[in-house]
Write a protein that holds these residues in place. Structure first.
Motif, short mmCIF file in Angstrom:
data_model
loop_
_atom_site.label_atom_id
_atom_site.label_comp_id
_atom_site.label_asym_id
_atom_site.label_seq_id
_atom_site.Cartn_x
_atom_site.Cartn_y
_atom_site.Cartn_z
N ASP A 203 9.80 -13.61 -30.08
CA ASP A 203 10.33 -13.48 -31.59
C ASP A 203 10.98 -12.12 -31.79
O ASP A 203 10.11 -11.06 -31.39
N MET A 204 12.18 -11.75 -32.31
CA MET A 204 12.73 -10.40 -32.22
C MET A 204 12.11 -9.51 -33.05
O MET A 204 12.43 -8.23 -32.97
N SER A 205 11.13 -9.90 -33.97
CA SER A 205 10.58 -9.02 -34.92
C SER A 205 9.57 -8.30 -34.41
O SER A 205 8.79 -7.39 -34.85
N HIS A 206 8.85 -8.89 -33.22
CA HIS A 206 7.93 -8.48 -32.38
C HIS A 206 8.47 -7.24 -31.38
O HIS A 206 9.30 -7.63 -30.66
N THR A 207 8.00 -6.16 -31.37
CA THR A 207 8.52 -4.82 -30.61
C THR A 207 7.63 -4.75 -29.38
O THR A 207 6.75 -5.47 -29.12
N LYS A 208 8.16 -4.04 -28.52
CA LYS A 208 7.28 -3.78 -27.16
C LYS A 208 5.81 -3.21 -27.73
O LYS A 208 4.81 -3.35 -26.59
N LYS A 209 5.96 -2.41 -28.56
CA LYS A 209 4.66 -1.75 -29.22
C LYS A 209 3.36 -3.20 -29.49
O LYS A 209 2.21 -3.28 -29.35
N ASP A 210 4.09 -4.21 -30.16
CA ASP A 210 3.12 -5.41 -30.36
C ASP A 210 2.76 -6.10 -29.04
O ASP A 210 1.43 -6.58 -28.74
N ILE A 211 3.53 -6.21 -28.01
CA ILE A 211 3.13 -6.73 -26.75
C ILE A 211 2.07 -5.67 -25.90
O ILE A 211 1.10 -5.99 -25.48
N ALA A 212 2.44 -4.40 -26.42
CA ALA A 212 1.56 -3.50 -25.64
C ALA A 212 0.11 -3.55 -26.32
O ALA A 212 -0.93 -3.25 -25.57
N ARG A 213 0.11 -4.00 -27.37
CA ARG A 213 -1.40 -3.99 -28.09
C ARG A 213 -2.24 -5.15 -27.42
O ARG A 213 -3.49 -4.94 -27.46
N LEU A 214 -1.70 -5.98 -26.82
CA LEU A 214 -2.25 -7.06 -26.06
C LEU A 214 -3.07 -6.61 -25.11
O LEU A 214 -4.17 -7.32 -24.42
#
Length: 314
Positions: A203-214
């Motif tokens: 989803d293009m609305s999810h940034t690299k920071k969203d992935i990093a939070r995982l």
């Protein structure tokens, strides 16, 4: 309010969403405030201008005349390029500042805060990752990593988050071991299956920071002893050790000390004891000329130090 007298310096540590602003006389902290981010690659000109104007207004409201500012240094990801340098200088001038301005990366500010001008290394693993080193009082600089999440950033929170998602889909199609990360990841995202996971990741609305939070999921007690989790941690440690080894290898022959300090910095290294512990152990075995050290100060103080240093050179 009565104006404060005397020259002062401003250091700004600009993170992904906000900026810590420190005002100092060069020796003592005088005033601190927060404003929005200053990353020229992430935020539009208007938002950055508003953030810097907030700093100027905050100073005035607390009795600091802009004319008394001796120098400013801004450390932010994405700002270590001529276009960002020119934009920030122009915006600060528009706010009423007439002092020397230094624009550098957030890693440069963190390095100066951690080591000052002492020979040594700084390893950062937050959303991204980079290792910096310096010798000759900071005149000689060394770097490994920090080239962005698409081609680099090994051992970072982004890399760990991506590897968690990868471990889950590989477990489901038989390429990897069964993993407790599946349940932890699905609960965290509020999903029930891999198709939803793929939809979230792309989803293009999810940034690299969203992935990093995982990445924080790797530290949950339920994942202790999990084979896939262990493999991800091993990979992260190996990537971070590789950067330190590369920088130290170039520094070793040029430094004047038989032992160099290494400061660990960033959410992964400061928030995950297992990764930090395994990395520290690996360094002690493979790089005995390095000792783990505590940072002298944070990046905001590092930015103040750079502002003062560069003002004295001019």
């Amino acid at each position: 309010m009565e104006k404060c007298s005397g020259k002062y310096y401003i250091g700004m540590d600009a993170g992904g969403t906000g900026t810590s602003v420190l005002i100092s006389d060069g020796e003592n902290d005088l005033f601190q405030m927060k404003t929005e981010g200053l990353n020229c690659n992430s935020f539009p000109r208007e938002r950055i201008a508003r953030s810097l104007q907030d700093v100027a207004e905050g100073l005035k409201e607390n009795g600091y005349a802009l004319a008394d500012c001796g120098a400013i240094a801004i450390g932010a990801a994405g700002n270590n390029n001529p276009a960002a340098d020119a934009l920030l200088r122009n915006l600060l001038e528009g706010c009423g500042f007439r002092c020397p301005v230094t624009v550098c990366s957030d890693a440069d500010a963190a390095l100066y805060g951690a080591l000052g001008e002492e020979d040594g290394l700084l390893l950062i693993s937050g959303t991204g990752s980079i290792c910096l080193g310096q010798t000759q009082g900071g005149r000689e600089r060394y770097r490994a990593g920090g080239f962005g999440h698409l081609i680099d950033d090994e051992g970072s929170a982004y890399a760990i988050g991506r590897d968690i998602a990868a471990a889950v889909v590989k477990a489901e199609d038989g390429r990897g071991p069964e993993t407790t990360l599946r349940g932890a990841l699905f609960r965290h995202l509020g999903i029930s299956g891999s198709p939803e996971l793929v939809g979230y990741i792309y989803d293009m609305s999810h940034t690299k920071k969203d992935i990093a939070r995982l990445a924080r999921l790797i530290s949950l007690p339920e994942n202790e002893g999990d084979r896939a989790s262990a493999q991800i941690i091993e990979k992260a440690v190996a990537g971070l050790l590789e950067m330190v080894t590369a920088v130290y290898g170039r520094m070793e022959a040029r430094c004047g000390s038989p032992e160099l300090p290494l400061v660990l910095h960033g959410s992964v290294l400061l928030g995950n004891p297992r990764i930090a512990g395994e990395l520290t152990e690996a360094i002690s075995h493979r790089l005995p000329g390095i000792r783990i050290a505590q940072a002298r100060a944070d990046a905001a103080h590092g930015a103040v130090g750079l502002a003062r240093k560069h003002a004295e050179i001019l």
